[in-house]
Design an enzyme around this catalytic site. Structure first.
Site, PDB file in Angstrom:
ATOM      1  N   LYS A  84       0.993  -1.455  -0.010  1.00 16.27           N
ATOM      2  CA  LYS A  84       0.393  -0.315  -0.664  1.00 16.27           C
ATOM      3  C   LYS A  84       0.997   1.329  -0.082  1.00 16.27           C
ATOM      4  CE  LYS A  84      -4.079   1.080  -0.446  1.00 16.27           C
ATOM      5  NZ  LYS A  84      -5.185   0.685  -0.690  1.00 16.27           N
ATOM      6  N   ASP A  89      -6.994   4.084  -4.496  1.00 17.64           N
ATOM      7  CA  ASP A  89      -7.134   3.885  -3.710  1.00 17.64           C
ATOM      8  C   ASP A  89      -7.620   5.645  -3.021  1.00 17.64           C
ATOM      9  OD1 ASP A  89      -7.009   1.772  -1.224  1.00 17.64           O
ATOM     10  OD2 ASP A  89      -7.139   4.014  -0.052  1.00 17.64           O
TER      11      ASP A  89
HETATM   12  O1  2IT Z   1      -7.839  -1.738  -1.170  1.00 14.97           O
HETATM   13  C1  2IT Z   1      -7.430  -1.757  -1.832  1.00 14.97           C
HETATM   14  O2  2IT Z   1      -7.789  -3.209  -2.350  1.00 14.97           O
HETATM   15  C2  2IT Z   1      -7.173  -1.200  -2.856  1.00 14.97           C
HETATM   16  N1  2IT Z   1      -7.524   0.089  -2.984  1.00 14.97           N
HETATM   17  C3  2IT Z   1      -7.681  -1.777  -4.615  1.00 14.97           C
HETATM   18  C4  2IT Z   1      -6.291  -1.960  -4.638  1.00 14.97           C
HETATM   19  C5  2IT Z   1      -5.524  -2.752  -6.082  1.00 14.97           C
HETATM   20  O3  2IT Z   1      -4.159  -2.641  -6.268  1.00 14.97           O
HETATM   21  O4  2IT Z   1      -6.770  -2.191  -7.020  1.00 14.97           O
END
Ligand code: 2IT
Length: 445
Positions: A124, A164
Protein backbone atom coordinates in the site's frame (compact mmCIF):
# COMPACT_ATOMS: atom_id res chain seq x y z
CA UNK A 1 2.01 -18.46 19.70
CA UNK A 2 1.15 -16.14 22.50
CA UNK A 3 -0.92 -13.40 20.84
CA UNK A 4 -0.63 -11.06 23.83
CA UNK A 5 3.19 -11.26 23.91
CA UNK A 6 3.53 -10.67 20.18
CA UNK A 7 1.22 -7.67 20.40
CA UNK A 8 3.05 -6.22 23.41
CA UNK A 9 6.33 -6.47 21.50
CA UNK A 10 4.82 -4.86 18.42
CA UNK A 11 3.31 -2.07 20.47
CA UNK A 12 6.67 -1.36 22.12
CA UNK A 13 8.33 -1.23 18.69
CA UNK A 14 5.62 0.81 16.99
CA UNK A 15 3.96 2.91 19.70
CA UNK A 16 0.74 4.69 18.76
CA UNK A 17 0.24 2.85 15.45
CA UNK A 18 -3.35 2.10 16.42
CA UNK A 19 -4.80 1.04 13.05
CA UNK A 20 -1.86 -1.25 12.29
CA UNK A 21 -2.07 -2.92 15.71
CA UNK A 22 -5.85 -3.29 15.32
CA UNK A 23 -5.47 -5.08 11.96
CA UNK A 24 -2.72 -7.38 13.28
CA UNK A 25 -4.69 -8.23 16.44
CA UNK A 26 -7.73 -9.28 14.43
CA UNK A 27 -5.74 -11.63 12.21
CA UNK A 28 -3.70 -13.17 15.05
CA UNK A 29 -6.83 -13.88 17.08
CA UNK A 30 -8.33 -15.75 14.11
CA UNK A 31 -5.27 -17.84 13.25
CA UNK A 32 -4.01 -18.68 16.74
CA UNK A 33 -5.57 -22.19 16.68
CA UNK A 34 -4.30 -23.27 13.28
CA UNK A 35 -0.88 -21.75 14.00
CA UNK A 36 -0.45 -23.71 17.20
CA UNK A 37 -1.54 -26.95 15.52
CA UNK A 38 1.25 -26.58 12.92
CA UNK A 39 4.65 -26.29 14.66
CA UNK A 40 6.46 -25.68 11.36
CA UNK A 41 4.98 -22.15 11.38
CA UNK A 42 6.44 -21.41 14.79
CA UNK A 43 9.90 -22.80 13.97
CA UNK A 44 10.10 -20.62 10.82
CA UNK A 45 8.94 -17.60 12.88
CA UNK A 46 6.18 -17.02 10.32
CA UNK A 47 4.22 -14.59 12.51
CA UNK A 48 7.20 -12.47 13.46
CA UNK A 49 8.10 -12.24 9.75
CA UNK A 50 4.55 -11.70 8.52
CA UNK A 51 3.58 -8.82 10.80
CA UNK A 52 6.47 -6.57 9.71
CA UNK A 53 6.52 -5.17 6.16
CA UNK A 54 9.39 -6.30 3.91
CA UNK A 55 10.35 -2.63 3.53
CA UNK A 56 8.99 0.91 3.54
CA UNK A 57 10.09 3.75 1.29
CA UNK A 58 9.29 7.25 2.58
CA UNK A 59 10.03 10.26 0.43
CA UNK A 60 9.43 14.00 0.18
CA UNK A 61 7.12 15.24 -2.60
CA UNK A 62 7.69 18.87 -3.59
CA UNK A 63 5.42 20.57 -6.09
CA UNK A 64 4.23 24.07 -7.02
CA UNK A 65 0.57 25.11 -6.57
CA UNK A 66 -1.46 27.40 -8.85
CA UNK A 67 -0.39 30.50 -6.89
CA UNK A 68 3.27 29.69 -7.47
CA UNK A 69 3.76 28.54 -3.85
CA UNK A 70 5.95 25.52 -3.11
CA UNK A 71 4.08 22.70 -1.38
CA UNK A 72 5.73 19.82 0.45
CA UNK A 73 4.04 16.47 1.18
CA UNK A 74 5.24 13.14 2.43
CA UNK A 75 4.91 10.03 0.23
CA UNK A 76 5.26 6.36 1.19
CA UNK A 77 5.19 2.89 -0.30
CA UNK A 78 4.86 -0.02 2.12
CA UNK A 79 5.94 -3.26 0.40
CA UNK A 80 4.42 -5.68 2.85
CA UNK A 81 4.80 -9.24 1.59
CA UNK A 82 5.59 -10.80 -1.80
CA UNK A 83 5.44 -14.50 -0.91
CA UNK A 84 2.79 -15.30 -3.54
CA UNK A 85 3.43 -12.66 -6.21
CA UNK A 86 4.56 -9.11 -6.96
CA UNK A 87 3.62 -6.45 -4.41
CA UNK A 88 0.15 -5.12 -5.26
CA UNK A 89 -2.10 -2.51 -3.67
CA UNK A 90 -3.44 1.00 -3.99
CA UNK A 91 -2.19 4.53 -3.36
CA UNK A 92 -4.24 6.61 -0.91
CA UNK A 93 -4.21 10.39 -1.17
CA UNK A 94 -5.83 11.81 1.95
CA UNK A 95 -4.72 14.20 4.72
CA UNK A 96 -5.12 11.41 7.31
CA UNK A 97 -2.48 9.20 5.62
CA UNK A 98 0.36 8.11 7.92
CA UNK A 99 2.43 4.96 8.32
CA UNK A 100 0.05 3.31 10.77
CA UNK A 101 -2.75 3.54 8.21
CA UNK A 102 -0.61 2.40 5.28
CA UNK A 103 0.83 -0.51 7.30
CA UNK A 104 -2.66 -1.68 8.31
CA UNK A 105 -3.77 -1.42 4.69
CA UNK A 106 -0.68 -3.27 3.39
CA UNK A 107 -1.11 -6.02 5.99
CA UNK A 108 -4.81 -6.46 5.10
CA UNK A 109 -3.95 -6.37 1.40
CA UNK A 110 -1.57 -9.32 1.80
CA UNK A 111 -4.40 -11.62 2.97
CA UNK A 112 -7.00 -10.09 0.66
CA UNK A 113 -4.82 -10.64 -2.39
CA UNK A 114 -4.22 -14.24 -1.30
CA UNK A 115 -8.01 -14.75 -1.21
CA UNK A 116 -8.50 -13.53 -4.80
CA UNK A 117 -6.95 -16.79 -6.11
CA UNK A 118 -4.46 -14.72 -8.17
CA UNK A 119 -0.68 -14.49 -7.57
CA UNK A 120 -0.34 -11.07 -5.94
CA UNK A 121 1.57 -9.98 -2.83
CA UNK A 122 0.48 -7.13 -0.56
CA UNK A 123 1.47 -3.45 -0.55
CA UNK A 124 0.00 0.00 0.00
CA UNK A 125 1.19 3.55 -0.49
CA UNK A 126 0.09 7.13 -0.63
CA UNK A 127 0.53 10.60 0.71
CA UNK A 128 -0.93 13.12 3.13
CA UNK A 129 -1.74 15.26 0.05
CA UNK A 130 -5.33 16.55 0.25
CA UNK A 131 -7.06 16.49 -3.17
CA UNK A 132 -10.00 18.56 -1.82
CA UNK A 133 -10.29 21.84 -3.70
CA UNK A 134 -7.19 21.21 -5.86
CA UNK A 135 -7.24 22.12 -9.56
CA UNK A 136 -6.56 19.61 -12.30
CA UNK A 137 -3.11 21.09 -12.88
CA UNK A 138 -2.25 20.85 -9.20
CA UNK A 139 -3.28 17.20 -9.15
CA UNK A 140 -1.10 16.59 -12.21
CA UNK A 141 1.96 18.30 -10.73
CA UNK A 142 1.57 16.41 -7.46
CA UNK A 143 1.22 13.04 -9.23
CA UNK A 144 4.26 13.74 -11.41
CA UNK A 145 6.37 14.69 -8.39
CA UNK A 146 5.16 11.58 -6.52
CA UNK A 147 6.15 9.29 -9.42
CA UNK A 148 9.61 10.91 -9.64
CA UNK A 149 10.38 9.01 -6.42
CA UNK A 150 8.12 5.97 -6.70
CA UNK A 151 9.36 4.77 -10.10
CA UNK A 152 12.62 3.43 -8.64
CA UNK A 153 10.88 0.64 -6.74
CA UNK A 154 7.95 -0.43 -8.94
CA UNK A 155 7.70 -2.60 -12.05
CA UNK A 156 5.27 -5.05 -13.69
CA UNK A 157 6.91 -8.02 -11.93
CA UNK A 158 7.98 -6.14 -8.79
CA UNK A 159 5.27 -3.86 -7.45
CA UNK A 160 2.08 -2.69 -9.20
CA UNK A 161 0.24 0.19 -7.45
CA UNK A 162 -3.36 1.23 -8.19
CA UNK A 163 -6.08 3.57 -6.96
CA UNK A 164 -7.57 3.96 -3.49
CA UNK A 165 -9.25 6.88 -1.71
CA UNK A 166 -8.27 10.07 -3.58
CA UNK A 167 -6.65 8.20 -6.47
CA UNK A 168 -8.91 7.48 -9.44
CA UNK A 169 -8.54 7.21 -13.20
CA UNK A 170 -7.27 10.78 -13.59
CA UNK A 171 -4.48 10.35 -11.03
CA UNK A 172 -3.48 6.94 -12.43
CA UNK A 173 -3.17 8.66 -15.84
CA UNK A 174 -0.81 11.36 -14.58
CA UNK A 175 1.24 8.81 -12.62
CA UNK A 176 1.47 6.50 -15.65
CA UNK A 177 2.46 9.37 -17.96
CA UNK A 178 5.40 10.29 -15.75
CA UNK A 179 6.57 6.68 -15.34
CA UNK A 180 6.51 6.19 -19.11
CA UNK A 181 8.52 9.37 -19.62
CA UNK A 182 11.16 8.26 -17.10
CA UNK A 183 11.47 4.63 -18.12
CA UNK A 184 10.62 4.92 -21.85
CA UNK A 185 8.38 1.89 -21.75
CA UNK A 186 4.70 1.02 -21.76
CA UNK A 187 4.20 -1.78 -19.27
CA UNK A 188 1.55 -2.71 -16.73
CA UNK A 189 3.10 -0.84 -13.80
CA UNK A 190 -0.23 0.49 -12.54
CA UNK A 191 -3.79 -0.84 -12.67
CA UNK A 192 -6.96 1.20 -13.07
CA UNK A 193 -5.57 2.56 -16.32
CA UNK A 194 -7.72 4.13 -19.07
CA UNK A 195 -9.39 1.65 -21.42
CA UNK A 196 -7.46 2.75 -24.50
CA UNK A 197 -4.04 2.57 -22.83
CA UNK A 198 -4.00 -0.80 -21.11
CA UNK A 199 -6.91 -0.62 -18.66
CA UNK A 200 -9.45 -3.37 -18.08
CA UNK A 201 -13.19 -3.23 -18.60
CA UNK A 202 -15.12 -3.48 -15.31
CA UNK A 203 -12.14 -2.24 -13.18
CA UNK A 204 -13.98 0.96 -12.10
CA UNK A 205 -17.05 -1.05 -11.06
CA UNK A 206 -15.13 -4.04 -9.70
CA UNK A 207 -14.93 -3.25 -5.97
CA UNK A 208 -18.64 -2.43 -5.66
CA UNK A 209 -19.79 -5.21 -8.01
CA UNK A 210 -17.58 -7.78 -6.30
CA UNK A 211 -18.83 -6.70 -2.86
CA UNK A 212 -22.42 -7.08 -4.01
CA UNK A 213 -21.70 -10.53 -5.47
CA UNK A 214 -20.16 -11.51 -2.13
CA UNK A 215 -23.18 -10.26 -0.15
CA UNK A 216 -25.40 -12.09 -2.62
CA UNK A 217 -23.57 -15.30 -1.66
CA UNK A 218 -24.10 -14.48 2.04
CA UNK A 219 -27.81 -14.01 1.30
CA UNK A 220 -28.01 -17.25 -0.72
CA UNK A 221 -26.37 -19.15 2.13
CA UNK A 222 -29.40 -18.06 4.18
CA UNK A 223 -31.94 -18.84 1.43
CA UNK A 224 -32.38 -15.12 0.98
CA UNK A 225 -31.90 -12.55 -1.82
CA UNK A 226 -31.50 -8.80 -2.47
CA UNK A 227 -35.11 -8.54 -3.70
CA UNK A 228 -36.88 -5.80 -1.72
CA UNK A 229 -34.03 -5.35 0.77
CA UNK A 230 -33.34 -1.88 2.21
CA UNK A 231 -29.60 -1.23 2.01
CA UNK A 232 -27.68 1.56 3.75
CA UNK A 233 -24.39 2.58 2.16
CA UNK A 234 -21.82 5.12 3.36
CA UNK A 235 -19.42 7.06 1.14
CA UNK A 236 -20.10 8.43 -2.35
CA UNK A 237 -16.91 7.51 -4.22
CA UNK A 238 -16.02 4.80 -6.68
CA UNK A 239 -16.82 1.96 -4.28
CA UNK A 240 -20.24 3.27 -3.12
CA UNK A 241 -21.11 3.95 -6.77
CA UNK A 242 -20.40 0.34 -7.83
CA UNK A 243 -22.37 -1.00 -4.86
CA UNK A 244 -25.37 1.22 -5.67
CA UNK A 245 -25.36 0.11 -9.33
CA UNK A 246 -25.25 -3.64 -8.64
CA UNK A 247 -27.51 -3.71 -5.55
CA UNK A 248 -30.17 -1.79 -7.51
CA UNK A 249 -29.79 -4.18 -10.47
CA UNK A 250 -30.32 -7.16 -8.14
CA UNK A 251 -33.56 -5.69 -6.73
CA UNK A 252 -32.30 -4.06 -3.51
CA UNK A 253 -33.02 -0.44 -2.56
CA UNK A 254 -30.05 1.76 -1.61
CA UNK A 255 -31.44 4.54 0.60
CA UNK A 256 -28.30 6.35 1.84
CA UNK A 257 -24.93 7.69 0.76
CA UNK A 258 -22.65 9.84 2.89
CA UNK A 259 -19.68 12.20 2.97
CA UNK A 260 -17.65 13.96 5.66
CA UNK A 261 -20.42 16.62 5.83
CA UNK A 262 -23.28 14.20 6.69
CA UNK A 263 -25.53 11.72 4.94
CA UNK A 264 -28.31 11.67 2.35
CA UNK A 265 -31.50 9.75 3.11
CA UNK A 266 -33.38 9.00 -0.09
CA UNK A 267 -36.40 6.92 0.89
CA UNK A 268 -37.32 6.13 -2.72
CA UNK A 269 -33.88 4.65 -3.32
CA UNK A 270 -31.14 5.50 -5.81
CA UNK A 271 -32.09 5.03 -9.48
CA UNK A 272 -29.88 5.24 -12.58
CA UNK A 273 -29.93 9.09 -12.71
CA UNK A 274 -29.08 9.42 -9.04
CA UNK A 275 -26.30 6.85 -9.26
CA UNK A 276 -24.90 8.78 -12.23
CA UNK A 277 -25.01 11.92 -10.13
CA UNK A 278 -22.54 10.31 -7.70
CA UNK A 279 -19.95 10.64 -10.48
CA UNK A 280 -20.63 14.39 -10.70
CA UNK A 281 -20.29 14.75 -6.93
CA UNK A 282 -17.01 12.87 -6.99
CA UNK A 283 -15.58 14.82 -9.94
CA UNK A 284 -16.27 18.11 -8.12
CA UNK A 285 -13.27 17.50 -5.79
CA UNK A 286 -15.35 18.99 -2.96
CA UNK A 287 -15.82 15.94 -0.74
CA UNK A 288 -19.42 16.84 0.22
CA UNK A 289 -22.79 15.15 -0.46
CA UNK A 290 -25.24 17.96 0.46
CA UNK A 291 -25.69 19.05 -3.23
CA UNK A 292 -27.52 15.73 -3.83
CA UNK A 293 -30.50 17.00 -1.80
CA UNK A 294 -30.63 20.17 -3.92
CA UNK A 295 -30.58 18.12 -7.12
CA UNK A 296 -33.17 15.57 -5.88
CA UNK A 297 -35.45 17.46 -3.46
CA UNK A 298 -37.30 14.32 -2.28
CA UNK A 299 -34.07 13.32 -0.53
CA UNK A 300 -33.06 14.65 2.89
CA UNK A 301 -29.57 15.79 3.90
CA UNK A 302 -28.76 15.09 7.54
CA UNK A 303 -25.71 17.15 8.53
CA UNK A 304 -22.83 15.69 10.57
CA UNK A 305 -24.46 12.29 11.12
CA UNK A 306 -23.77 8.78 9.86
CA UNK A 307 -26.31 6.66 7.94
CA UNK A 308 -26.33 3.84 10.51
CA UNK A 309 -29.34 5.35 12.31
CA UNK A 310 -31.54 4.50 9.30
CA UNK A 311 -33.52 1.24 9.57
CA UNK A 312 -32.20 -1.28 7.03
CA UNK A 313 -31.83 -4.97 6.23
CA UNK A 314 -28.24 -4.76 5.01
CA UNK A 315 -25.54 -2.23 5.97
CA UNK A 316 -22.58 -1.77 3.63
CA UNK A 317 -20.01 0.73 4.97
CA UNK A 318 -18.10 1.88 1.87
CA UNK A 319 -16.11 4.94 2.99
CA UNK A 320 -13.09 4.58 5.30
CA UNK A 321 -11.60 2.58 8.20
CA UNK A 322 -13.37 2.54 11.57
CA UNK A 323 -16.36 4.44 10.19
CA UNK A 324 -18.82 2.18 12.03
CA UNK A 325 -18.29 1.93 15.81
CA UNK A 326 -19.98 0.13 18.72
CA UNK A 327 -22.69 2.81 19.08
CA UNK A 328 -23.49 2.52 15.38
CA UNK A 329 -23.56 -1.29 15.66
CA UNK A 330 -25.96 -1.05 18.61
CA UNK A 331 -28.24 1.25 16.59
CA UNK A 332 -28.22 -1.06 13.58
CA UNK A 333 -28.95 -4.10 15.75
CA UNK A 334 -31.78 -2.32 17.60
CA UNK A 335 -33.28 -1.57 14.15
CA UNK A 336 -33.05 -5.27 13.28
CA UNK A 337 -30.26 -5.25 10.68
CA UNK A 338 -29.86 -8.70 9.13
CA UNK A 339 -26.49 -8.57 7.33
CA UNK A 340 -23.46 -6.31 7.56
CA UNK A 341 -20.65 -6.25 4.99
CA UNK A 342 -17.58 -4.01 5.18
CA UNK A 343 -16.83 -2.71 1.72
CA UNK A 344 -14.28 -0.24 3.08
CA UNK A 345 -11.04 -1.67 4.47
CA UNK A 346 -11.55 -2.35 8.23
CA UNK A 347 -14.72 -0.23 8.07
CA UNK A 348 -15.88 -1.42 11.50
CA UNK A 349 -14.13 -1.04 14.85
CA UNK A 350 -13.26 -4.28 16.70
CA UNK A 351 -16.07 -3.55 19.19
CA UNK A 352 -18.61 -3.24 16.36
CA UNK A 353 -17.47 -6.54 14.81
CA UNK A 354 -17.75 -8.20 18.21
CA UNK A 355 -21.33 -6.90 18.58
CA UNK A 356 -22.35 -8.35 15.20
CA UNK A 357 -20.77 -11.69 16.03
CA UNK A 358 -22.45 -11.76 19.41
CA UNK A 359 -25.83 -11.12 17.77
CA UNK A 360 -25.03 -13.94 15.25
CA UNK A 361 -25.52 -11.56 12.32
CA UNK A 362 -23.65 -12.65 9.17
CA UNK A 363 -20.76 -10.15 9.00
CA UNK A 364 -18.43 -9.93 5.97
CA UNK A 365 -14.96 -8.43 6.59
CA UNK A 366 -13.43 -5.98 4.12
CA UNK A 367 -10.60 -8.25 3.01
CA UNK A 368 -13.14 -10.73 1.65
CA UNK A 369 -15.98 -8.39 0.64
CA UNK A 370 -13.93 -5.80 -1.27
CA UNK A 371 -11.39 -8.17 -2.84
CA UNK A 372 -13.04 -7.85 -6.27
CA UNK A 373 -11.32 -4.50 -6.80
CA UNK A 374 -7.81 -5.83 -6.56
CA UNK A 375 -9.06 -9.05 -8.17
CA UNK A 376 -9.89 -7.22 -11.39
CA UNK A 377 -6.58 -5.34 -11.04
CA UNK A 378 -5.00 -8.80 -11.19
CA UNK A 379 -7.01 -9.50 -14.36
CA UNK A 380 -5.77 -6.18 -15.78
CA UNK A 381 -2.19 -7.39 -15.14
CA UNK A 382 -2.95 -10.67 -16.94
CA UNK A 383 -4.37 -8.80 -19.95
CA UNK A 384 -1.33 -6.47 -20.00
CA UNK A 385 1.04 -9.44 -19.91
CA UNK A 386 -0.82 -11.12 -22.79
CA UNK A 387 -1.24 -7.80 -24.62
CA UNK A 388 -4.96 -8.30 -25.23
CA UNK A 389 -8.31 -7.16 -23.85
CA UNK A 390 -11.11 -9.30 -22.47
CA UNK A 391 -14.77 -8.36 -22.99
CA UNK A 392 -17.08 -7.10 -20.22
CA UNK A 393 -18.68 -10.55 -20.09
CA UNK A 394 -15.32 -12.30 -19.71
CA UNK A 395 -14.07 -10.00 -16.92
CA UNK A 396 -17.40 -9.98 -15.09
CA UNK A 397 -17.63 -13.79 -15.19
CA UNK A 398 -14.11 -14.08 -13.74
CA UNK A 399 -14.97 -11.54 -11.02
CA UNK A 400 -18.12 -13.45 -10.18
CA UNK A 401 -16.18 -16.72 -9.91
CA UNK A 402 -13.57 -15.07 -7.70
CA UNK A 403 -16.14 -13.73 -5.24
CA UNK A 404 -17.88 -17.11 -5.18
CA UNK A 405 -14.63 -18.88 -4.33
CA UNK A 406 -13.77 -16.31 -1.62
CA UNK A 407 -17.16 -16.97 -0.05
CA UNK A 408 -16.48 -20.72 -0.23
CA UNK A 409 -13.10 -20.26 1.47
CA UNK A 410 -14.72 -18.22 4.27
CA UNK A 411 -17.35 -20.90 4.78
CA UNK A 412 -14.76 -23.68 4.72
CA UNK A 413 -12.60 -22.17 7.46
CA UNK A 414 -15.15 -20.06 9.35
CA UNK A 415 -18.15 -22.33 9.96
CA UNK A 416 -18.66 -22.84 13.70
CA UNK A 417 -20.11 -26.03 15.27
CA UNK A 418 -23.59 -24.45 15.48
CA UNK A 419 -23.51 -23.58 11.76
CA UNK A 420 -22.89 -19.82 12.17
CA UNK A 421 -20.31 -18.63 9.64
CA UNK A 422 -17.64 -16.43 11.19
CA UNK A 423 -16.48 -14.78 7.96
CA UNK A 424 -13.69 -12.91 9.78
CA UNK A 425 -12.05 -16.13 10.96
CA UNK A 426 -12.72 -17.82 7.62
CA UNK A 427 -11.08 -15.05 5.56
CA UNK A 428 -8.11 -14.65 7.90
CA UNK A 429 -7.38 -18.39 8.10
CA UNK A 430 -7.74 -19.00 4.34
CA UNK A 431 -5.52 -16.01 3.48
CA UNK A 432 -2.97 -16.89 6.15
CA UNK A 433 -2.52 -20.53 5.10
CA UNK A 434 -1.77 -19.54 1.51
CA UNK A 435 0.80 -16.87 2.41
CA UNK A 436 2.40 -18.80 5.29
CA UNK A 437 2.81 -21.99 3.25
CA UNK A 438 4.44 -20.02 0.42
CA UNK A 439 6.83 -18.49 2.94
CA UNK A 440 7.69 -21.94 4.28
CA UNK A 441 8.40 -23.21 0.75
CA UNK A 442 10.75 -20.31 0.00
CA UNK A 443 13.01 -20.56 3.05
CA UNK A 444 14.17 -17.96 5.52
CA UNK A 445 14.50 -14.70 3.57
O1 2IT B 1 -7.95 -1.67 -1.09
C1 2IT B 1 -7.80 -2.16 -2.23
O2 2IT B 1 -7.89 -3.37 -2.44
C2 2IT B 1 -7.52 -1.25 -3.34
N1 2IT B 1 -7.44 -0.04 -3.12
C3 2IT B 1 -7.29 -1.78 -4.73
C4 2IT B 1 -5.87 -2.19 -4.91
C5 2IT B 1 -5.49 -2.61 -6.30
O3 2IT B 1 -4.31 -2.91 -6.47
O4 2IT B 1 -6.34 -2.65 -7.19
Amino acid sequence: MNVQNILLNLEAKHPGEQEYLQAVTEVLESIEGIYNENPQYESAKIIERLVEPDRILTFRVSWVDDRGQVQVNLGHRVQFNNAIGPYKGGLRLHPSVNLSILKFLGFEQTFKNALTTLPMGGAKGGSDFNPKGKSDNEIMRFCQAFMLELWHIIGPNTDVPAGDIGTGGREIGYLYGMYKKLKMENTGILTGKGLNWGGSLVRPEATGFGATYFVNEMLKANNDSFKGKIVTVSGFGNVAWGVALKVTELGGKVVTISGPDGYIYDEKGLDADKIDYLLTLRASNNDIVSPYAEEFPEAKFIANKKPWEVTCDIAMPSAIQNELNDDDAALLLSNDVKYVAEVSNMGCTSEAVEAFHKAQIPFGPGKAVNAGGVGVSGLEMSQNAMKLNWTVEEVDAKLHQMMFSIHEACTKYGTEPDGYVNYVDGANIAGFIKVADAMLDQGII
